[in-house]
Design a protein around this motif. Structure first.
Motif, PDB file in Angstrom:
ATOM      1  N   THR A 200       0.835  -1.200   0.000  1.00  0.00           N
ATOM      2  CA  THR A 200       0.000   0.000   0.000  1.00  0.00           C
ATOM      3  C   THR A 200       0.871   1.251   0.000  1.00  0.00           C
ATOM      4  O   THR A 200       0.379   2.361  -0.184  1.00  0.00           O
ATOM      5  CB  THR A 200      -0.952   0.004   1.213  1.00  0.00           C
ATOM      6  OG1 THR A 200      -1.942   1.021   1.028  1.00  0.00           O
ATOM      7  CG2 THR A 200      -0.214   0.258   2.517  1.00  0.00           C
ATOM      8  N   ASP A 259      -2.602   2.346   4.374  1.00  0.00           N
ATOM      9  CA  ASP A 259      -4.030   2.107   4.575  1.00  0.00           C
ATOM     10  C   ASP A 259      -4.416   0.825   3.860  1.00  0.00           C
ATOM     11  O   ASP A 259      -3.556  -0.007   3.577  1.00  0.00           O
ATOM     12  CB  ASP A 259      -4.854   3.308   4.072  1.00  0.00           C
ATOM     13  CG  ASP A 259      -4.502   3.699   2.638  1.00  0.00           C
ATOM     14  OD1 ASP A 259      -4.053   2.816   1.859  1.00  0.00           O
ATOM     15  OD2 ASP A 259      -4.673   4.879   2.272  1.00  0.00           O
ATOM     16  N   ASN A 260      -5.687   0.641   3.568  1.00  0.00           N
ATOM     17  CA  ASN A 260      -6.116  -0.595   2.907  1.00  0.00           C
ATOM     18  C   ASN A 260      -6.471  -0.393   1.441  1.00  0.00           C
ATOM     19  O   ASN A 260      -7.139  -1.239   0.841  1.00  0.00           O
ATOM     20  CB  ASN A 260      -7.305  -1.206   3.646  1.00  0.00           C
ATOM     21  CG  ASN A 260      -8.553  -0.337   3.577  1.00  0.00           C
ATOM     22  OD1 ASN A 260      -8.452   0.892   3.429  1.00  0.00           O
ATOM     23  ND2 ASN A 260      -9.715  -0.939   3.688  1.00  0.00           N
ATOM     24  N   ARG A 264      -8.316  -2.520  -1.973  1.00  0.00           N
ATOM     25  CA  ARG A 264      -9.399  -1.918  -2.753  1.00  0.00           C
ATOM     26  C   ARG A 264      -8.998  -1.828  -4.222  1.00  0.00           C
ATOM     27  O   ARG A 264      -9.832  -1.981  -5.126  1.00  0.00           O
ATOM     28  CB  ARG A 264      -9.750  -0.546  -2.177  1.00  0.00           C
ATOM     29  CG  ARG A 264     -10.297  -0.654  -0.756  1.00  0.00           C
ATOM     30  CD  ARG A 264     -10.357   0.670  -0.039  1.00  0.00           C
ATOM     31  NE  ARG A 264     -11.393   1.538  -0.573  1.00  0.00           N
ATOM     32  CZ  ARG A 264     -11.737   2.708  -0.021  1.00  0.00           C
ATOM     33  NH1 ARG A 264     -11.115   3.112   1.084  1.00  0.00           N
ATOM     34  NH2 ARG A 264     -12.683   3.444  -0.550  1.00  0.00           N
ATOM     35  N   TYR A 292     -10.321  -7.380   3.716  1.00  0.00           N
ATOM     36  CA  TYR A 292      -9.397  -6.299   4.056  1.00  0.00           C
ATOM     37  C   TYR A 292      -9.722  -5.021   3.297  1.00  0.00           C
ATOM     38  O   TYR A 292      -9.503  -3.914   3.798  1.00  0.00           O
ATOM     39  CB  TYR A 292      -7.952  -6.723   3.772  1.00  0.00           C
ATOM     40  CG  TYR A 292      -7.459  -7.866   4.617  1.00  0.00           C
ATOM     41  CD1 TYR A 292      -8.032  -8.171   5.849  1.00  0.00           C
ATOM     42  CD2 TYR A 292      -6.404  -8.674   4.188  1.00  0.00           C
ATOM     43  CE1 TYR A 292      -7.585  -9.236   6.619  1.00  0.00           C
ATOM     44  CE2 TYR A 292      -5.943  -9.733   4.957  1.00  0.00           C
ATOM     45  CZ  TYR A 292      -6.550 -10.007   6.170  1.00  0.00           C
ATOM     46  OH  TYR A 292      -6.095 -11.055   6.922  1.00  0.00           O
ATOM     47  N   LYS A 296     -10.422  -1.661   7.159  1.00  0.00           N
ATOM     48  CA  LYS A 296      -9.021  -1.316   7.388  1.00  0.00           C
ATOM     49  C   LYS A 296      -8.507  -1.852   8.714  1.00  0.00           C
ATOM     50  O   LYS A 296      -7.365  -2.322   8.810  1.00  0.00           O
ATOM     51  CB  LYS A 296      -8.828   0.200   7.331  1.00  0.00           C
ATOM     52  CG  LYS A 296      -7.371   0.638   7.463  1.00  0.00           C
ATOM     53  CD  LYS A 296      -7.216   2.136   7.335  1.00  0.00           C
ATOM     54  CE  LYS A 296      -7.697   2.869   8.581  1.00  0.00           C
ATOM     55  NZ  LYS A 296      -7.372   4.316   8.544  1.00  0.00           N
ATOM     56  N   GLU A 297      -9.317  -1.780   9.744  1.00  0.00           N
ATOM     57  CA  GLU A 297      -8.874  -2.235  11.061  1.00  0.00           C
ATOM     58  C   GLU A 297      -8.618  -3.743  11.072  1.00  0.00           C
ATOM     59  O   GLU A 297      -7.690  -4.220  11.736  1.00  0.00           O
ATOM     60  CB  GLU A 297      -9.909  -1.864  12.128  1.00  0.00           C
ATOM     61  CG  GLU A 297     -10.071  -0.357  12.324  1.00  0.00           C
ATOM     62  CD  GLU A 297      -8.749   0.348  12.572  1.00  0.00           C
ATOM     63  OE1 GLU A 297      -7.940  -0.186  13.377  1.00  0.00           O
ATOM     64  OE2 GLU A 297      -8.509   1.401  11.964  1.00  0.00           O
TER      65      GLU A 297
END
Length: 332
Positions: A200, A259-260, A264, A292, A296-297
């Motif tokens: 990421t 981040d995620n 995505r 995922y 995000k968590e």
């Protein structure tokens, strides 16, 4: 019925069998703890974090580079700083391997940290532990999770160029091959998907993914799993010939934010590397990618678990190895 002597021998045999797995676990994971330097070098983590943050402010890409160094090190002989050794005498450096040559970077940052630590705690903190702390701080500095880093590793007296060539996954390879390289290290599919999320942040060279743009299956056609619009933009940055060292963001949306969005992007067929996109096209792993991408968590939680697990791979502890004074060469 067994006589008493036979029963005693059987009991001893069973007891020895029970010890074998424990011995393996000890060898594989060692005795590491977050408070290892609390008494001998209590300021080491503050020194690492300060230096890492200052460097990343000037060069955000360095966060991904330092995180990658820890990964590249742990996958070869375990987390023992063998990656940091320069070629010298009988040592052939891992820096010249297929995965590292003209790619791995951040060595001078580790040198800077080591020099500072040696000034206040000479001969105490290993280069392998500095790599592990720097990976954590690089992640959190760009908005990613933080975690307690297990410490107490010692540094290798040797490097393994062949290990680096054989053990580091190639960005153009298949899902099955990448997974096999992870499982050979004691990591599983969940670890593979979670640790891949490190993409990421960071960049990749055109030579790492050009075949997806022009000739994925040897038929002169682009990869069918690559979003056409995204692919068109990539072809501008990476021509059919030349520009091998041109750099492209692994995450085109938030390239300097941990981040995620990596996941995505995969859901949208916008994974840059073949080894990334196969995580979503493979039946065994696509569900994790989807989870995922939407949470995000959940990704952060598993990333921490997998990073801690990876950081425990076959460390040198106790009297094994040494504490290098200079990360680039052994002491003697």
């Amino acid at each position: 019925m067994c006589n008493n002597n036979a029963m005693k021998k059987y009991t001893i045999f069973v007891s020895l069998l029970a010890i074998v797995p424990l011995c393996f676990v000890s060898k594989a994971y060692g005795q590491l703890s977050p408070g290892f330097y609390d008494n001998t070098c209590p300021n080491v983590q503050a020194i690492v974090r300060s230096t890492v943050i200052n460097v990343i402010v000037q060069d955000p890409r360095m966060a991904a580079s330092l995180l990658r160094l820890h990964f590249l090190d742990c996958f070869v002989q375990g987390c023992d700083a063998s990656l940091l050794l320069d070629s010298s005498g009988s040592i052939i450096s891992e820096k010249g391997s297929k995965a590292n040559k003209n790619s791995a970077r951040g060595f001078e940052v580790i040198d800077k940290i080591k020099d500072q630590v040696e000034t206040i705690c000479p001969g105490v903190v290993s280069c392998a532990d500095i790599l592990a702390i720097a990976a954590r701080d690089s992640t959190s500095s760009l908005g990613g999770p933080s975690w307690l880093v297990n410490l107490g590793r010692r540094d290798s007296l040797e490097a393994s160029l062949s290990g680096s060539n054989d053990n580091i996954p190639d960005p153009n390879t298949t899902f099955e091959t990448v997974l096999s390289k992870f499982t050979s290290q004691g990591l599983d599919m969940v670890d593979l998907v979670a640790l891949s999320g490190a993409h990421t942040i960071g960049k990749a060279r055109c030579s790492s993914f050009r075949q997806r743009l022009y000739n994925q299956n040897g038929d002169g056609k682009p990869d069918a799993t690559l979003d056409p619009l995204y692919g068109a933009g990539l072809r501008i940055q990476c021509p059919r010939s030349g520009g091998d060292q041109n750099l492209v963001n692994l995450d085109p949306v938030t390239p300097i934010q941990f981040d995620n969005f990596y996941y995505r992007n995969l859901v949208r067929s916008r994974g840059l590397l073949n080894s990334d996109q196969t995580l979503f096209t493979n039946q065994a792993s696509w569900k994790l990618v989807e989870q995922y991408a939407g949470n995000k968590e959940l990704f952060f939680d598993q990333f921490v678990i997998s990073m801690v697990k990876m950081g425990k791979l076959f460390p040198l502890t106790g009297s094994d190895g040494e504490i290098r004074r200079n990360c680039r060469r052994v002491n003697k």
